[in-house]
Design a protein around this motif. Structure first.
Motif, PDB file in Angstrom:
ATOM      1  N   PRO A  54      32.716 -42.279  75.876  1.00  0.00           N
ATOM      2  CA  PRO A  54      31.134 -42.825  74.815  1.00  0.00           C
ATOM      3  C   PRO A  54      30.869 -42.238  73.510  1.00  0.00           C
ATOM      4  O   PRO A  54      31.794 -41.796  72.453  1.00  0.00           O
ATOM      5  N   LYS A  55      30.876 -43.386  72.732  1.00  0.00           N
ATOM      6  CA  LYS A  55      29.860 -43.864  71.652  1.00  0.00           C
ATOM      7  C   LYS A  55      29.036 -43.338  71.578  1.00  0.00           C
ATOM      8  O   LYS A  55      27.611 -43.411  71.546  1.00  0.00           O
ATOM      9  N   VAL A  56      29.293 -42.126  70.772  1.00  0.00           N
ATOM     10  CA  VAL A  56      27.976 -41.722  70.193  1.00  0.00           C
ATOM     11  C   VAL A  56      27.290 -41.781  68.949  1.00  0.00           C
ATOM     12  O   VAL A  56      27.962 -41.972  68.254  1.00  0.00           O
ATOM     13  N   GLU A  57      26.405 -42.592  69.091  1.00  0.00           N
ATOM     14  CA  GLU A  57      25.470 -42.882  68.403  1.00  0.00           C
ATOM     15  C   GLU A  57      24.484 -41.986  67.813  1.00  0.00           C
ATOM     16  O   GLU A  57      23.648 -41.056  67.710  1.00  0.00           O
ATOM     17  N   HIS A 116      22.341 -49.509  73.682  1.00  0.00           N
ATOM     18  CA  HIS A 116      23.609 -49.649  74.410  1.00  0.00           C
ATOM     19  C   HIS A 116      23.333 -50.971  75.616  1.00  0.00           C
ATOM     20  O   HIS A 116      24.613 -50.208  76.292  1.00  0.00           O
ATOM     21  N   ASN A 148      27.475 -48.719  77.026  1.00  0.00           N
ATOM     22  CA  ASN A 148      28.336 -47.210  77.237  1.00  0.00           C
ATOM     23  C   ASN A 148      27.873 -46.554  77.636  1.00  0.00           C
ATOM     24  O   ASN A 148      25.931 -45.857  77.897  1.00  0.00           O
ATOM     25  N   GLU A 160      27.233 -35.014  68.254  1.00  0.00           N
ATOM     26  CA  GLU A 160      28.699 -35.438  68.326  1.00  0.00           C
ATOM     27  C   GLU A 160      29.073 -35.008  69.317  1.00  0.00           C
ATOM     28  O   GLU A 160      30.198 -35.329  70.716  1.00  0.00           O
ATOM     29  N   LEU A 219      30.791 -35.295  73.684  1.00  0.00           N
ATOM     30  CA  LEU A 219      32.077 -35.214  74.276  1.00  0.00           C
ATOM     31  C   LEU A 219      32.651 -35.074  74.976  1.00  0.00           C
ATOM     32  O   LEU A 219      33.188 -34.610  76.305  1.00  0.00           O
ATOM     33  N   CYS A 267      23.693 -42.184  74.508  1.00  0.00           N
ATOM     34  CA  CYS A 267      24.601 -42.878  74.753  1.00  0.00           C
ATOM     35  C   CYS A 267      24.241 -43.703  75.623  1.00  0.00           C
ATOM     36  O   CYS A 267      22.845 -43.319  76.772  1.00  0.00           O
ATOM     37  N   SER A 275      36.363 -44.644  79.720  1.00  0.00           N
ATOM     38  CA  SER A 275      36.820 -44.334  77.985  1.00  0.00           C
ATOM     39  C   SER A 275      35.867 -43.414  77.407  1.00  0.00           C
ATOM     40  O   SER A 275      34.818 -42.613  78.201  1.00  0.00           O
ATOM     41  N   HIS A 331      31.084 -35.223  78.102  1.00  0.00           N
ATOM     42  CA  HIS A 331      31.656 -36.425  78.627  1.00  0.00           C
ATOM     43  C   HIS A 331      32.992 -34.982  79.974  1.00  0.00           C
ATOM     44  O   HIS A 331      33.312 -35.827  80.888  1.00  0.00           O
TER      45      HIS A 331
END
Length: 314
Positions: free
Chosen positions: A173-176, A137, A165, A75, A79, A117, A171, A82
């Protein structure tokens, strides 16, 4: 650890290959990464390259010889990539931020855990059966999850390429992060871009990976996807491993093949990687291609930021 690995990428019908792939390993840990730079945004290939470089560099610092907090590592590495992409945009005064999708898998102690992502995919297979996979996503996956579309529409729905995503957007990212998966000898893990899974049925992918070695199956799958895609074919990339476990698990006949990598005798401070220190050169016809000074400056920034963030990940 013992595993066989194979990776291949094809430019398809595009002027630039914006896909990136690679793997890094120590005696006790293996990191697989694949990124697909988004063609609708400027310099997607640079976003993919920064993602690869950031994750590889952090792995080399954290895997000693294994990563102590794998979920957090994945995670935080996504980020950090990013943020590095946004730093690159600011340094180069780009009008927009490069973006990429990505999928990564960390394997250690016979256990795999992955994160993604966007719509770069991972499949975990055992004897032809899919035991785990990422969910894109995308808008079509959102519709399917709500019962507003049928799974059979994944390859044909007009909104199948709309993503909500990615890495590098305005914005965070939403890390799954997926669940931990206990691996057995013979298990196959495939990472691939949409250039591969888009034209091919999942059943075709799993069948070939179940009936052939990855060294034979991956080139065939890439060739099939490119052929089906024709002149409009997207960049097509796949990275796969067949897990063999440890030398104590070497009952499988594949463990004796020369293509199998064994890390048992590696020093605990050694890291091997296939991830390039600098990106592949862009095509000469690419108007906005970045130059060598930009590349070196971006990578120097990445390294500096990684030094600053190392303590956060511990």
């Amino acid at each position: 650890m013992q595993f066989s690995v194979y990776q291949q990428s094809h430019i398809g019908g595009r002027k630039v290959n914006q896909d990136r792939m690679g793997y890094s390993f120590t005696r006790d840990a293996l990191l697989l990464v694949l990124a697909d730079g988004m063609g609708g945004h400027l310099r997607g290939e640079m976003a993919a390259t920064i993602l690869m470089q950031t994750m590889s560099a952090l792995f080399q610092k954290q895997a000693a010889p294994y990563v102590k907090k794998p979920e957090r590592f994945l995670e935080e590495a996504f980020l950090e990539a990013h943020h590095e992409i946004h730093r690159y945009r600011a340094e180069t005064n780009l009008p927009d931020t490069p973006r990429t999708t990505a999928v990564a898998c960390l394997i250690q102690h016979n256990t795999a855990i992955w994160a993604h992502c966007g719509d770069s995919r991972l499949l975990w297979m055992r004897r032809g059966q899919v035991l785990g996979r990422t969910r894109d996503h995308s808008h079509i996956e959102h519709l399917i999850s709500r019962g507003l579309a049928d799974p059979s529409e994944r390859a044909t729905h007009p909104d199948r390429n709309k993503l909500y995503n990615c890495i590098g957007a305005s914005s965070l990212p939403k890390v799954e992060v997926g669940r931990q998966a206990s691996l057995q000898p013979g298990d196959v893990i495939l990472l691939c871009s949409d250039g591969l899974w888009g034209p091919l049925e999942e059943g075709e992918i799993t069948h070939r990976l179940a009936t052939q070695t990855i060294v034979r199956a991956i080139p065939e799958l890439v060739e099939m996807a490119v052929s089906i895609g024709g002149l409009a074919c997207d960049n097509t990339t796949a990275l796969a491993i067949m897990w063999q476990g440890s030398e104590a698990d070497a009952a499988s006949p594949l463990s004796a093949e020369p293509s199998v990598i064994s890390t048992e005798l590696l020093p605990d401070n050694l890291v091997s990687t296939t991830i390039q220190a600098t990106p592949e050169p862009a095509a000469a016809t690419e108007v906005d291609a970045f130059n060598d000074d930009e590349i070196e400056k971006a990578i120097a920034e990445i390294r500096g930021a990684i030094e600053r963030s190392t303590q956060i990940l511990k």
